[in-house]
Design a protein around this motif. Structure first.
Motif, PDB file in Angstrom:
ATOM      1  N   TYR A   1       0.821  -1.216   0.000  1.00 16.80           N
ATOM      2  CA  TYR A   1       0.000   0.000   0.000  1.00 16.80           C
ATOM      3  C   TYR A   1       0.854   1.264   0.000  1.00 16.80           C
ATOM      4  O   TYR A   1       2.059   1.235   0.290  1.00 16.80           O
ATOM      5  CB  TYR A   1      -0.976   0.000   1.187  1.00 16.80           C
ATOM      6  CG  TYR A   1      -0.344   0.114   2.563  1.00 16.80           C
ATOM      7  CD1 TYR A   1      -0.019   1.343   3.110  1.00 16.80           C
ATOM      8  CD2 TYR A   1      -0.089  -1.022   3.320  1.00 16.80           C
ATOM      9  CE1 TYR A   1       0.543   1.449   4.379  1.00 16.80           C
ATOM     10  CE2 TYR A   1       0.467  -0.933   4.588  1.00 16.80           C
ATOM     11  CZ  TYR A   1       0.784   0.309   5.110  1.00 16.80           C
ATOM     12  OH  TYR A   1       1.338   0.413   6.355  1.00 16.80           O
TER      13      TYR A   1
ATOM     14  N   TRP B   1      -4.220  -7.163   9.600  1.00 19.03           N
ATOM     15  CA  TRP B   1      -2.794  -7.413   9.813  1.00 19.03           C
ATOM     16  C   TRP B   1      -2.268  -6.549  10.954  1.00 19.03           C
ATOM     17  O   TRP B   1      -2.907  -5.590  11.373  1.00 19.03           O
ATOM     18  CB  TRP B   1      -1.997  -7.161   8.536  1.00 19.03           C
ATOM     19  CG  TRP B   1      -1.880  -5.736   8.068  1.00 19.03           C
ATOM     20  CD1 TRP B   1      -0.903  -4.833   8.387  1.00 19.03           C
ATOM     21  CD2 TRP B   1      -2.754  -5.052   7.154  1.00 19.03           C
ATOM     22  NE1 TRP B   1      -1.114  -3.645   7.728  1.00 19.03           N
ATOM     23  CE2 TRP B   1      -2.238  -3.752   6.966  1.00 19.03           C
ATOM     24  CE3 TRP B   1      -3.922  -5.401   6.465  1.00 19.03           C
ATOM     25  CZ2 TRP B   1      -2.854  -2.799   6.132  1.00 19.03           C
ATOM     26  CZ3 TRP B   1      -4.536  -4.467   5.635  1.00 19.03           C
ATOM     27  CH2 TRP B   1      -3.999  -3.185   5.473  1.00 19.03           C
TER      28      TRP B   1
ATOM     29  N   GLU C   1       1.428  -4.529  12.087  1.00 21.37           N
ATOM     30  CA  GLU C   1       2.615  -3.986  11.420  1.00 21.37           C
ATOM     31  C   GLU C   1       3.822  -3.921  12.361  1.00 21.37           C
ATOM     32  O   GLU C   1       3.653  -3.903  13.582  1.00 21.37           O
ATOM     33  CB  GLU C   1       2.309  -2.569  10.935  1.00 21.37           C
ATOM     34  CG  GLU C   1       1.071  -2.510  10.079  1.00 21.37           C
ATOM     35  CD  GLU C   1       1.064  -1.312   9.133  1.00 21.37           C
ATOM     36  OE1 GLU C   1       1.569  -0.256   9.518  1.00 21.37           O
ATOM     37  OE2 GLU C   1       0.570  -1.481   8.004  1.00 21.37           O
TER      38      GLU C   1
ATOM     39  N   VAL D   1      -4.557  -3.138  11.700  1.00 21.48           N
ATOM     40  CA  VAL D   1      -5.492  -2.667  10.674  1.00 21.48           C
ATOM     41  C   VAL D   1      -6.516  -3.764  10.397  1.00 21.48           C
ATOM     42  O   VAL D   1      -6.156  -4.941  10.287  1.00 21.48           O
ATOM     43  CB  VAL D   1      -4.745  -2.345   9.353  1.00 21.48           C
ATOM     44  CG1 VAL D   1      -5.707  -1.759   8.322  1.00 21.48           C
ATOM     45  CG2 VAL D   1      -3.574  -1.386   9.593  1.00 21.48           C
TER      46      VAL D   1
END
Ligand SMILES: C=Cc1ccc(O)cc1
Length: 178
Positions: free
Chosen positions: A38, A69, A71, A77
């Motif tokens: 992204y 997910w 990070e 998220v």
């Protein structure tokens, strides 16, 4: 693109641009059944971009997809895509340190994983900033799976418009002027 999404395979390989109701603009690619890429064009961490983030991607019911997910920054998220209605709902759970030092995360993260992991230990996690928003999808493209050209450079002003205008990818979904 005007296909109807029915299966998980219809979703994998799709490239999206969308704007959250709070004005934040994101570009996101379902690279394969466990990976996302992204770029962030607007909002608190505009300028950040990421490749090969591992994610859980499932179809909840025909045409509705859930992606989640965690990070290296500690940001979590969860996204629910309803592409047939050009909509999604996303929730981002930011650790406090990202809210206080967003500039540390505004980079090509893949080159700075150590810095993200050091920062999440050094700075505060709580209270988290939870950002739940609907978004309108302004672009969908059939990039195919594992296409490294989709997210392959830093975001720049006007990039989403170039993509929407058909100036960024050729007929094989490769980047023009590379
Ligand atoms: C923090 C990453 C992130 C990526 C896509 C999206 O829609 C929300 C958050």
């Amino acid at each position: 693109m005007n296909k109807t999404f029915e299966t998980l395979d219809d979703f994998l390989g799709t490239h999206f641009i969308y704007t959250y109701d709070n004005g934040w603009e994101y570009e996101w690619y379902a690279k394969n059944d466990h990976t996302v890429d992204y770029r962030i064009h607007g909002g608190m961490v505009a300028g950040r971009w990421v490749k090969d983030q591992e994610a859980n991607i499932v179809m909840l019911t025909p045409g509705i997809y859930k992606v989640a997910w965690t990070e290296p920054t500690g940001t979590d998220v969860a996204l629910d895509f309803v592409p047939n209605e050009k909509k999604l709902n996303g929730t981002i759970f930011f650790p406090k340190w990202v809210q206080e030092h967003p500039e540390i995360t505004v980079t090509f993260q893949n080159d700075h994983i150590d810095l993200m992991e050091e920062s999440r230990e050094k700075y505060a996690t709580y209270p988290k900033l939870v950002v739940p928003e609907f978004a309108n999808i302004t672009y969908m493209g059939d990039a195919g799976q594992n296409n490294e050209d989709v997210i392959s450079e830093a975001p720049y002003e006007g990039l989403p418009s170039d993509i929407r205008a058909g100036k960024y990818f050729d007929e094989n979904y490769h980047r023009i002027n590379k």
